[in-house]
Design an enzyme around this catalytic site. Sequence first.
Site, PDB file in Angstrom:
ATOM      1  NE  ARG A 101      -4.215  -1.875   1.961  1.00 39.74           N
ATOM      2  CZ  ARG A 101      -4.250  -3.103   2.467  1.00 39.74           C
ATOM      3  NH1 ARG A 101      -3.216  -3.551   3.179  1.00 39.74           N
ATOM      4  NH2 ARG A 101      -5.288  -3.891   2.274  1.00 39.74           N
ATOM      5  CD  GLU A 138       0.434 -11.941  17.556  1.00 40.63           C
ATOM      6  OE1 GLU A 138      -0.207 -12.252  18.563  1.00 40.63           O
ATOM      7  OE2 GLU A 138      -0.041 -11.267  16.618  1.00 40.63           O
TER       8      GLU A 138
END
Length: 211
Positions: A101, A138
């Site tokens: 993006r 994560e």
Amino acid sequence: MGWDLNLLLSYFLTQFPAEILSCPRNHIMPPILPRSVSANAEKLKEFFVYYPDFPKKGIQFWDIFALYSNPEAVCLLNLVLAGYAEVMKGEIDVVVGIEARGFLFGPTLANLLNCTFVPVRKKGKLPGKIRQKTYTLEYGSDTIEIQENSLKAGQRVLVVDDCIATGGTLNASCNLVEEIGAKVVDCLVIYEIPELKGSEKISYPITQLCS
């Protein structure tokens, strides 16, 4: 809806107090945006579509692609970017956009700032001699790359992406830029997912357009 770059810049120049235009900045402080720019940036939130519990429970996802389906919203975004570019005029040599993006408005900013655009991409997407950075997510890890000859030592860099989630990709991109010898002046994002507290992991100045 069409827009004229020179008219936008001329308009925003009249909106900035002289003390803001001349305000010196350094490596640890993001720029101060005029109220007119900040107000228009907040209006962008009206055009996003929000999805609760995505990509995981407790997270509200902002879909910025909805903005690009509305010409009025795109024009407003371009106004905001023109305002930011006016504040940063003469202080940026390269705009680095993070896949994917960051590619949406990074080239527009580079045009407004009259400088070059350089992509940071996922591993295996760029040809030639590259520099890479692996960082921890994560769950697991990821690797980003940049072409070594795309930046020069001492160049002043603006790093752009749509949002800050965990902060890992943005921080790794900035580290990659500085390992080559360039200098990260600012990181520009549209928003941050506050639940993830990603900005706390980033050791570079950040300008967040939408709060």
